[in-house]
Design an enzyme around this catalytic site. Sequence first.
Site, mmCIF file in Angstrom:
data_model
loop_
_atom_site.group_PDB
_atom_site.id
_atom_site.type_symbol
_atom_site.label_atom_id
_atom_site.label_comp_id
_atom_site.label_asym_id
_atom_site.label_seq_id
_atom_site.Cartn_x
_atom_site.Cartn_y
_atom_site.Cartn_z
ATOM 1 C CD GLU A 110 -2.542 1.368 2.612
ATOM 2 O OE1 GLU A 110 -3.384 2.284 2.708
ATOM 3 O OE2 GLU A 110 -2.279 0.590 3.533
ATOM 4 C CB CYS B 46 -0.815 6.903 2.519
ATOM 5 S SG CYS B 46 -1.952 5.795 3.353
#
Length: 888
Positions: A798, A832
């Site tokens: 990820e 993120c």
Amino acid sequence: GMDYPAFFSPALRQRFATLYRGDEETLVENLLAEARLTAPQLQQAQRDAARWIETIRNTKKSLPGIAELLSHFGLNTREGTALMCLAEALLRIPDSATADALIRDKLSSTDFDHQLGDDSSWLLRAAGWTLNLTGKLVAEPDNALHSPGAMLGLLNNRLSHGAVREAIRHAMGWLGNQFVLGTDIHAALNRAAKLGNATARFSYDMLGEAARTAADVEHYYQDYLKTIAATGAANRAHPQLAPSGISVKLSALHPRYEAAQADRVYTEMVPRVVKLAEAAAKENIFMIIDAEEADRLLLSLGVLERTLEQARNLGDWEGLGLAVQAYSKRAPAVIEATRTLATQHKRRMIVRLIKGAYWDTEVKRAQERGWSDFPVFTRKLTTDVSYLACAKQLLAAGDWLAPVFGSHNALTIASIRALAPKPEAIEFQRLQGMGEELFAQLQAEGLRTCVYAPVGNHDILLGYLVRRLLENGANSSFVNQLSDPRIPVGQLIADPAAKLADLPHKRHPKVTLPHDIFAPERRNSSGLDLTDPAVVTPLLAGLDASWQEGWRAGPLINGKLLTDEPTQPVYDPSQKSRIVGQVHGTTLEQVRQACAVAQGGFTAWRARPVAERAALLDQWAIQLQGEQTRLIALLCREAGKTLNDAVAEVREAIDFCRYYAARARHDCAPQLLPGITGERNELLLQGRGVFGCISPWNFPLAIFTGQIAAALVMGNSVVAKPAPQTPLIAAFACQLAWRAGLPPDILQLVPGGPEIGAELVKHPALAGVAFTGSVATARAINRALAHKDGPIVPLIAETGGQNALIVDSTALPEQVIDDVITSAFRSAGQRCSALRLLCLPEATADKIITMLKAAMHELVLGDPLLLTTDVGPVIDQAARARLQQHVQ
């Protein structure tokens, strides 16, 4: 400054804390005892209410009202929802193309004509026919070419969309005007002069969203001052009419009207409220502080207290008051608090009792934040009973409180009339656009009335309009039921206390408690309400206590801390001089040792039934919940998380454990596959071996825990490498895992930098990698795994990205600002998923950018351990340098 108001006694503090999210079953039993009318009082109330209802239903109206419109196009229909969406957004859209698209989207698939019966008024039938035709006008040409109306649709699409657009705009404007007295105070006063009389007065409310910027505050403040002056002048000019007053929304007078910013609110906003109160006293008009969301209640009482303390020019004025929401579990305590404040300052105060306007918000907020219970009752029926209990409390309060009863429910009003020693001395209030026929009868019978009269133009009334449409369109609304002849009068005048007493469960079974929203699969994590002093005070004390403990971290292999390497201090990123703990370095040999221990524990772990593995994850969640305060302290001190973000991260780690445990119970059950030639085929999911879990510093507990939980519950063993900036959090999480019963040989910890991660990735025992971090590091791991001999090792990665928010011109600017602030600046913008790119339409860009800059200016940067801090530090000096370089 975030505390109970100073005038609260210890007993009152305890009552507020107990009631806030008290058990509904227990609270309702108390309410029932307090709310019941005597038999003669109930009979009188039911007779009066029945007479009023029958008169309203038997009166032939020349034109349909808003209630009749919404009873036909209810919110449980596609047509009603379309009307509400158009009303909420259409008047705000500046460009024609978007307005046309919205009309097409909402009307082309609706059938207004179908919703109307033969007994509908000619105007409603005309409206339905027109809306139906409009839907065909704006439909796409290829919608249904084979249908009988296809050619009409094709023809109509050649007509002017501008004409349709303007017609719909006018219709939506009419809808809005049903609930607004005037576009400005002068228009409202002129209309009120024509409508008012000696027993009916108005409470003017200047519409608008809560302030987001200092400019908003100044605008609303000046509006209030002008409204006070104009209302006073109008009262003098029309002495034959009942004197009117204003309602004030405190969230319009400060851009950060929230509990965490209490000190700022008291310092910056109270002087404005004092000036308004003194101006209202000079004009001799009343000024009511409106009710808002539950987490602002104590702050509102604190503002009220300080206003009375600081005002010097109120004389013997008795016009100050506040609104109390009966759906709130704390409503009786608020009335008690107001009476206490009034007696202390020897000043009679007004209490406007209403039922409440933010029910959906309060319920969903409590569920989303994992609070123990709701601050409001879950049944509409309970709110009606609470209202009567509060009404009796107000009527018994003596001379210090002047009650005003806001309701459109005929039985509620009749019950208060039956309870009141002097009905002619109390006042009943309705909202503009609602309850006209009922209140006309009240006036005819000599009762005093008031209209809560919103003032504002179309582009600012939308939020208020939607609340009114929701209220009127709900099938539980008395106004809605009154307009429905299918509902018998006897049902509308049934005793709410008796109905509630007969229910086996006082809590509504379909309103799920916060901890049960994922049931039966798993339990929701418990959150902390950082607006509640009863929660915050022990939390802050616990954070201080944990600071004295100190923490250590290093390679944790088979449950033991290896200490060969010298320790390095871990500094708090917000205060470089503050040492959080000590960390021992990890050697490359220790990485290899950790992999060997994990490989040794893998076979026995995989062989354990999935139910046992899942149960151990649930136990890990319990340990994380139990150590919530220490984890929050670590997240603030080592990772620079603000208190709100730290609470959310602990909850996310707990949710990961429970979520993956629930998934494993479901996904790991043997699945029988088709047997083509009669054989038995089963699909079984099993662990692969040793997983390397490499986690980032921006979610040092949640992602760290989630990676490990997912790998372990499927039968893998784990070697975890946390980010070098946050080893202490990782070490404590591992200790809690072992405390929960997870075998030490299946979870190893190797903190360190890139070289430790590289050594872990290349180890031959590794059967998989879970990684969260930068794209560059993910590519490096991918290349390293590709060069290895043997079976393909999967990489679950990820990584970050340029996350965008795309805004169109239907969006409410205030909501855009809230969402941008949350997404871009929570966690100091280091998530993120943080907002990187904001795309705005030309038509509204300048306005939104101006508001956004001003809203950013109101954010507080500072020490994350302070409740007032909105934005804490970035993780380290290297991160700060990269940001500065990007800005340059």
